[in-house]
Design a protein around this motif. Structure first.
Motif, PDB file in Angstrom:
ATOM      1  N   LEU A  83      -2.377 -84.909  38.964  1.00 45.51           N
ATOM      2  CA  LEU A  83      -1.585 -83.820  39.398  1.00 45.51           C
ATOM      3  C   LEU A  83      -2.457 -82.671  37.966  1.00 45.51           C
ATOM      4  CD1 LEU A  83       1.900 -86.424  38.429  1.00 45.51           C
ATOM      5  CD2 LEU A  83       1.286 -85.005  40.588  1.00 45.51           C
ATOM      6  N   VAL A  84      -1.710 -82.612  37.023  1.00 50.91           N
ATOM      7  CA  VAL A  84      -2.497 -81.390  36.027  1.00 50.91           C
ATOM      8  C   VAL A  84      -3.593 -81.039  37.139  1.00 50.91           C
ATOM      9  CG1 VAL A  84      -3.651 -80.876  34.104  1.00 50.91           C
ATOM     10  CG2 VAL A  84      -2.003 -82.709  34.449  1.00 50.91           C
ATOM     11  N   ARG A  85      -4.731 -81.458  37.676  1.00 52.70           N
ATOM     12  CA  ARG A  85      -6.380 -81.386  37.938  1.00 52.70           C
ATOM     13  C   ARG A  85      -6.120 -80.553  39.270  1.00 52.70           C
ATOM     14  NH1 ARG A  85      -8.505 -83.076  42.120  1.00 52.70           N
ATOM     15  NH2 ARG A  85     -10.366 -81.988  42.757  1.00 52.70           N
ATOM     16  N   HIS A  86      -4.850 -81.044  40.111  1.00 53.57           N
ATOM     17  CA  HIS A  86      -4.443 -80.777  41.276  1.00 53.57           C
ATOM     18  C   HIS A  86      -3.770 -79.439  41.827  1.00 53.57           C
ATOM     19  CE1 HIS A  86      -4.715 -81.061  45.633  1.00 53.57           C
ATOM     20  NE2 HIS A  86      -3.448 -80.135  45.594  1.00 53.57           N
ATOM     21  N   PHE A  87      -2.603 -79.170  40.245  1.00 50.92           N
ATOM     22  CA  PHE A  87      -1.967 -78.077  40.192  1.00 50.92           C
ATOM     23  C   PHE A  87      -1.838 -77.391  39.046  1.00 50.92           C
ATOM     24  CE2 PHE A  87       0.983 -81.803  41.930  1.00 50.92           C
ATOM     25  CZ  PHE A  87       1.012 -81.328  43.742  1.00 50.92           C
ATOM     26  N   MET A  88      -2.895 -77.527  38.228  1.00 55.42           N
ATOM     27  CA  MET A  88      -3.072 -76.372  37.164  1.00 55.42           C
ATOM     28  C   MET A  88      -4.859 -76.462  36.857  1.00 55.42           C
ATOM     29  SD  MET A  88      -0.825 -77.758  34.261  1.00 55.42           S
ATOM     30  CE  MET A  88       1.473 -78.222  34.268  1.00 55.42           C
ATOM     31  N   LEU A  89      -5.900 -77.198  36.462  1.00 53.54           N
ATOM     32  CA  LEU A  89      -6.414 -76.849  36.910  1.00 53.54           C
ATOM     33  C   LEU A  89      -7.897 -76.287  38.625  1.00 53.54           C
ATOM     34  CD1 LEU A  89      -7.872 -80.407  34.681  1.00 53.54           C
ATOM     35  CD2 LEU A  89      -7.036 -77.762  33.632  1.00 53.54           C
ATOM     36  N   LEU A  90      -7.649 -76.518  38.899  1.00 51.80           N
ATOM     37  CA  LEU A  90      -8.407 -75.475  40.078  1.00 51.80           C
ATOM     38  C   LEU A  90      -8.138 -74.449  40.168  1.00 51.80           C
ATOM     39  CD1 LEU A  90      -6.797 -78.373  43.261  1.00 51.80           C
ATOM     40  CD2 LEU A  90      -9.592 -78.131  41.975  1.00 51.80           C
ATOM     41  N   ASP A  91      -8.980 -73.834  40.390  1.00 51.69           N
ATOM     42  CA  ASP A  91      -9.134 -72.511  40.424  1.00 51.69           C
ATOM     43  C   ASP A  91      -8.859 -71.527  41.553  1.00 51.69           C
ATOM     44  OD1 ASP A  91     -10.278 -70.070  39.308  1.00 51.69           O
ATOM     45  OD2 ASP A  91     -11.987 -70.291  40.311  1.00 51.69           O
ATOM     46  N   ILE A  92      -7.158 -71.948  41.501  1.00 47.06           N
ATOM     47  CA  ILE A  92      -6.639 -71.047  42.088  1.00 47.06           C
ATOM     48  C   ILE A  92      -4.970 -70.906  42.186  1.00 47.06           C
ATOM     49  CG2 ILE A  92      -7.710 -72.101  44.742  1.00 47.06           C
ATOM     50  CD1 ILE A  92      -6.302 -74.330  44.635  1.00 47.06           C
ATOM     51  N   SER A  93      -4.102 -70.704  42.930  1.00 45.05           N
ATOM     52  CA  SER A  93      -3.273 -69.977  42.351  1.00 45.05           C
ATOM     53  C   SER A  93      -2.080 -71.752  42.790  1.00 45.05           C
ATOM     54  CB  SER A  93      -2.080 -69.006  43.441  1.00 45.05           C
ATOM     55  OG  SER A  93      -2.147 -70.001  43.923  1.00 45.05           O
ATOM     56  N   PHE A  94      -1.196 -71.246  41.574  1.00 38.64           N
ATOM     57  CA  PHE A  94      -0.078 -73.261  41.929  1.00 38.64           C
ATOM     58  C   PHE A  94       0.380 -73.019  42.928  1.00 38.64           C
ATOM     59  CE2 PHE A  94       4.416 -74.885  41.086  1.00 38.64           C
ATOM     60  CZ  PHE A  94       3.537 -76.069  41.421  1.00 38.64           C
ATOM     61  N   LEU A  95       1.147 -72.025  44.206  1.00 35.27           N
ATOM     62  CA  LEU A  95       1.705 -71.953  45.834  1.00 35.27           C
ATOM     63  C   LEU A  95       0.468 -72.954  46.290  1.00 35.27           C
ATOM     64  CD1 LEU A  95       3.837 -69.083  45.282  1.00 35.27           C
ATOM     65  CD2 LEU A  95       4.905 -71.287  45.088  1.00 35.27           C
ATOM     66  N   GLU A  96      -0.849 -72.193  46.162  1.00 34.51           N
ATOM     67  CA  GLU A  96      -2.423 -72.501  46.881  1.00 34.51           C
ATOM     68  C   GLU A  96      -2.459 -73.229  47.026  1.00 34.51           C
ATOM     69  OE1 GLU A  96      -4.850 -68.628  47.418  1.00 34.51           O
ATOM     70  OE2 GLU A  96      -5.139 -69.405  45.270  1.00 34.51           O
ATOM     71  N   SER A  97      -2.222 -74.778  45.453  1.00 35.12           N
ATOM     72  CA  SER A  97      -2.444 -76.095  45.372  1.00 35.12           C
ATOM     73  C   SER A  97      -2.002 -76.852  45.865  1.00 35.12           C
ATOM     74  CB  SER A  97      -2.712 -76.064  43.625  1.00 35.12           C
ATOM     75  OG  SER A  97      -1.154 -75.790  43.504  1.00 35.12           O
ATOM     76  N   PHE A  98      -0.897 -75.855  46.786  1.00 38.42           N
ATOM     77  CA  PHE A  98       0.367 -77.220  47.490  1.00 38.42           C
ATOM     78  C   PHE A  98      -0.230 -77.145  48.532  1.00 38.42           C
ATOM     79  CE2 PHE A  98       3.209 -76.598  44.836  1.00 38.42           C
ATOM     80  CZ  PHE A  98       3.894 -77.587  44.767  1.00 38.42           C
ATOM     81  N   SER A  99      -1.916 -76.732  49.236  1.00 35.82           N
ATOM     82  CA  SER A  99      -2.154 -76.282  50.885  1.00 35.82           C
ATOM     83  C   SER A  99      -3.415 -77.358  51.289  1.00 35.82           C
ATOM     84  CB  SER A  99      -2.190 -74.871  51.550  1.00 35.82           C
ATOM     85  OG  SER A  99      -2.907 -74.302  50.827  1.00 35.82           O
ATOM     86  N   ILE A 100      -4.033 -77.203  49.710  1.00 39.85           N
ATOM     87  CA  ILE A 100      -5.669 -78.653  49.880  1.00 39.85           C
ATOM     88  C   ILE A 100      -5.376 -79.521  49.251  1.00 39.85           C
ATOM     89  CG2 ILE A 100      -7.372 -78.419  47.616  1.00 39.85           C
ATOM     90  CD1 ILE A 100      -6.949 -75.877  48.583  1.00 39.85           C
ATOM     91  N   ASP A 101      -6.485 -80.059  50.255  1.00 39.02           N
ATOM     92  CA  ASP A 101      -6.412 -81.651  51.291  1.00 39.02           C
ATOM     93  C   ASP A 101      -7.309 -82.027  50.065  1.00 39.02           C
ATOM     94  OD1 ASP A 101      -6.338 -83.740  52.133  1.00 39.02           O
ATOM     95  OD2 ASP A 101      -7.486 -83.276  53.590  1.00 39.02           O
ATOM     96  N   ASP A 102      -6.276 -82.825  48.358  1.00 40.64           N
ATOM     97  CA  ASP A 102      -7.341 -83.841  48.324  1.00 40.64           C
ATOM     98  C   ASP A 102      -7.536 -85.439  47.689  1.00 40.64           C
ATOM     99  OD1 ASP A 102      -8.305 -84.478  45.092  1.00 40.64           O
ATOM    100  OD2 ASP A 102      -6.810 -83.092  44.145  1.00 40.64           O
ATOM    101  N   TYR A 103      -8.082 -85.719  48.320  1.00 38.72           N
ATOM    102  CA  TYR A 103      -8.324 -86.936  47.712  1.00 38.72           C
ATOM    103  C   TYR A 103      -8.134 -87.796  46.903  1.00 38.72           C
ATOM    104  CZ  TYR A 103     -11.122 -86.818  52.129  1.00 38.72           C
ATOM    105  OH  TYR A 103     -10.566 -86.737  53.753  1.00 38.72           O
TER     106      TYR A 103
END
Length: 578
Positions: A83-103
Motif C-alpha cells: 500500500l505504501v509503495r503503490h500510493f506513496m513511493l511510486l514516482d507519480i501523484s497520489f491520484l495517478e496511482s489509482f490508474s496504475i495496474d500493479d501486480y
C-alpha cells in the motif's frame, strides 16, 4: 454476533470478492477506468484485512501457534508495504496511482484471502460422503474450475473451446500430459500459470493442500476430518495424519525447489528472452517433472532443438520424476533409513535396528530398479541404430534411460515417439500400464501390484498357499486388491478402446490403444493423434484420464456401500480354473 466476528466475516467476504475480481481482472481485457475501480477495491480489501487480523489478535486472550503468528505478521507487513509503495513511493501523484495496474497489489490480495479464510471451519461428514467419494469429488471440482479459468480470454492467444479447455484441465489435474493444443504457443503466460497450478494441486490432491493449511492455521482438526485424511494419506494412525501431510508438503516443495535451481543452472541463456522466461521454464518443468505430469512449454518436449543434447538437464528431470513416482511413504522411509545409517556411521555404534527400510519400500524399490534396468537395456539395444543413432557414448545411455523411465507416467520425451521401432513401442505400452508406485504422483497399476502378481505366480508354481517374501507374509487383502486393480484396468482400457474405435475409426487401432493406455496410466506419451480426436474421442480420453488418476477401484468403492462383517463362514469350495 460479536463485533469481532462481524468484522472478520465482512473481511472474509470482501477478500473472497477480491479474489473473484482479481481473476476477472487478470482474465479479461478492460478499459483504464476499470483499473481505477479495481485499485480502490484492492486497497479497501487490504486495509480491512489488516484491521480484521489486528482486532482478532487484540481481542483473543491467547496467541495461536507460532507459525500462524509469523505468517500473519509477515503478510500484514507485506500488505502495508504494498500500500505504501503503490500510493506513496511510486514516482507519480497520489491520484495517478489509482490508474496504475500493479501486480504487487494482486499478490497481496491473494495473501489476504488465504489469511482471512484460515478460520473458516470445514468439516467432513462421513455419513454423507465417504473418503473415496470425497476424493473423487475434489478432483471433479478442481477440474471444472480449471476448465473455467482456461476459458478466460487472456489465458489463450486465440480462444479455446470448452471441450479442449476441459481436456487440458483434466490432463493437468490428473497429471497426464496429453494435449490437444500446444502448451507453449497456444496459452499465454496466465494460461501456463493456471496449468502449472492445476498440475501442482492435482499431483498432491486438493484435500492435501486444504487440510494442511487448515491444520496449520487452526492448530487442530475434527476427528471426522482426521479419519477421512487417514484413509487418503494411508497414515499408520490418526496421530500421524498431519505429520504425514506436513512431510508431503515439505518434501514436494523441497525437491521442486532444488530441481528448479538445478534446471536453471543447466540451461543456456541464449535459448530464452530473459531471466523471467528462463526462471519460469525451470519452475514449470520442475513441478511438471516431480508431479509426473509430462507438460512442457516446448512444442516437442525435450526433443526440441537445443534441449535434446542437454544431458545434464535430462538427468535432473529423470531424478525428479523418479522421486515423484516412488511415492511419499517410500521417500519418507528412504529418508529415515539414510538418517539412521548416517547416524550409525558417525556415532560408530554397531547396534542394529530391524526393519528401518520396511517391506513396502523394499518391494517397491526392487521392482522399480528391476523394471527400469530391463527397460534401459532393451531400449539401448532396440534403438541403438534408430532413435539413438544421433547420440554418442554417454548421450546414448542418458537418452535410453530417459526413454525407458519416462513411460512409467512421466510423459516427457527426448526422442520422437512416433519413430520408435515396434518392439520398443510394445515395451513402452507395458511400461505405461505398470506405471509408478503407490501413493505417488504417477498412475498405472503400480509397481507393488506387479510385484505381488509375480510373487503370487511364483508361489503357485512352487505349490505354496501363501506369498512369503523377506520373511514376511503378504496379506490376502493385498493380493485380492492387486488382482482387482489389474482386472479393472483392463476393463476400462478395453471399454475406452472400443468406444474410440467407433468414434475415431479413421485412426489406427494401435495408435488408439497407445493413447488409451497413456491416458489411463496418466503418462502423456502419444503417437501424435491427440489433436485429431473427435469431440466424443476427447470425452473418452477425459474419462480415461480421470479414472486412471483416481483409480477405478476407488470409483467402485465410492459407488458400493460397505457392508458390516458377518460373524460366520460358509463352507469353502474350489472353482475349476484350468
Amino acid at each position: 454476533m460479536s463485533k469481532n466476528t462481524l468484522v472478520h466475516s465482512i473481511s472474509f467476504l470482501l477478500s473472497l470478492l477480491g479474489l473473484a475480481i482479481l481473476i476477472f481482472d487478470l482474465g479479461f481485457e478492460h478499459p483504464v477506468n476499470l483499473t481505477t475501480i479495481y485499485t480502490v477495491f484492492y486497497a479497501v480489501v487490504l486495509v480491512l484485512g489488516i484491521t480484521s487480523t489486528s482486532i482478532r489478535y487484540y481481542q483473543n486472550k491467547s496467541l495461536p501457534k507460532k507459525e500462524v503468528v509469523i505468517f500473519d505478521v509477515l503478510s500484514i507487513l507485506f500488505s502495508v508495504f504494498v500500500l505504501v509503495r503503490h500510493f506513496m513511493l511510486l514516482d507519480i501523484s497520489f491520484l495517478e496511482s489509482f490508474s496504475i495496474d500493479d501486480y504487487w497489489l494482486k499478490f497481496a490480495i491473494l495473501l489476504t484471502f488465504i489469511r482471512e479464510s484460515s478460520d473458516i471451519k470445514i468439516s467432513v461428514d462421513r455419513t454423507i460422503l465417504n473418503p473415496a467419494q470425497l476424493f473423487i469429488l475434489s478432483f471433479l471440482t478442481i477440474i471444472f474450475l480449471g476448465s473455467l479459468l482456461l476459458l478466460l480470454p487472456n489465458a489463450t492467444h486465440s480462444g479455446i473451446s470448452f471441450i479442449d479447455a476441459l481436456f487440458t484441465s483434466t490432463s493437468a489435474v490428473c497429471v497426464t500430459g496429453l494435449i490437444v493444443v500446444d502448451t507453449g504457443s497456444y496459452f499465454t503466460g496466465l494460461g501456463q500459470t493456471i496449468i502449472l497450478c492445476l498440475i501442482q494441486i492435482g499431483g498432491l490432491g486438493i484435500l492435501t493442500f486444504t487440510s494442511f493449511f487448515s491444520y496449520f492455521f487452526k492448530g487442530g482438526s475434527t476427528y471426522e476430518n482426521q479419519l477421512t485424511l487417514n484413509s487418503i494419506t494411508s497414515s499408520k494412525s490418526l496421530n500421524t495424519v498431519f505429520k504425514t501431510l506436513k512431510y508431503i508438503i515439505v518434501i514436494t516443495f523441497g525437491i521442486e525447489l532444488i530441481s528448479a535451481t538445478l534446471i536453471y543452472t543447466s540451461l543456456d541463456s541464449a535459448d530464452f528472452d530473459g531471466f523471467i522466461e528462463e526462471a519460469f521454464f525451470s519452475v514449470f518443468h520442475s513441478i511438471s517433472a516431480f508431479c509426473n505430469a509430462g507438460f512442457s512449454t516446448l512444442s516437442s518436449s525435450f526433443y526440441e532443438e537445443g534441449f535434446r543434447f542437454n544431458y545434464g538437464l535430462q538427468l535432473i528431470i529423470i531424478i525428479s520424476f523418479i522421486l515423484g513416482g516412488l511415492g511419499f511413504p517410500i521417500v519418507e522411509n528412504i529418508d529415515k533409513y539414510l538418517k539412521y545409517s548416517v547416524k550409525r556411521l558417525i556415532s560408530g555404534r554397531r547396534d542394529f535396528k530391524p526393519w528401518v527400510l520396511n517391506i513396502n519400500s523394499r518391494i517397491t524399490l526392487i521392482t522399480t530398479f528391476t523394471v527400469t534396468a530391463i527397460a534401459l537395456v532393451a531400449v539401448y539395444v532396440l534403438e541403438y541404430e534408430n532413435t539413438l543413432a544421433e547420440h554418442t557414448g554417454f548421450g546414448k545411455i542418458v537418452t535410453a534411460l530417459f526413454t525407458a523411465a519416462t513411460p512409467r507416467t512421466a510423459g516427457f520425451n527426448t526422442v520422437d515417439t512416433a519413430l520408435l521401432s515396434m518392439p520398443t513401442l510394445l515395451l513402452v505400452l507395458l511400461l505405461m500400464w505398470i506405471g509408478a508406485s503407490p501413493a505417488s504422483t504417477g498412475g498405472g497399476i503400480k509397481t507393488s501390484t506387479l510385484a505381488i502378481s509375480v510373487l503370487n505366480i511364483l508361489s503357485l508354481a512352487k505349490g505354496k498357499s501363501r506369498i512369503e517374501v523377506f520373511k514376511r507374509e503378504i496379506s490376502s487383502v493385498s493380493v485380492r486388491r492387486s488382482y482387482a486393480i489389474i482386472a479393472l484396468s483392463l476393463i476400462v482400457i478395453g471399454f475406452s478402446v472400443l468406444i474410440l474405435s467407433i468414434s475415431d475409426k479413421n485412426l489406427s487401432l494401435f495408435d488408439l490403444v497407445f493413447e488409451t493406455i497413456s491416458a489411463y496410466s496418466t503418462v502423456g506419451l502419444s503417437l501424435g493423434i491427440t489433436g485429431q480426436l473427435s469431440d466424443l474421442g476427447k470425452a473418452v480420453i477425459i474419462f480415461t484420464m480421470f479414472v486412471g488418476r483416481v483409480s477405478m477401484l476407488t470409483v467402485v468403492i465410492a459407488i458400493f456401500k460397505k457392508i458390516k462383517q458377518k460373524n460366520y463362514d460358509y463352507p469353502t469350495e474350489e472353482i475349476t480354473i484350468n
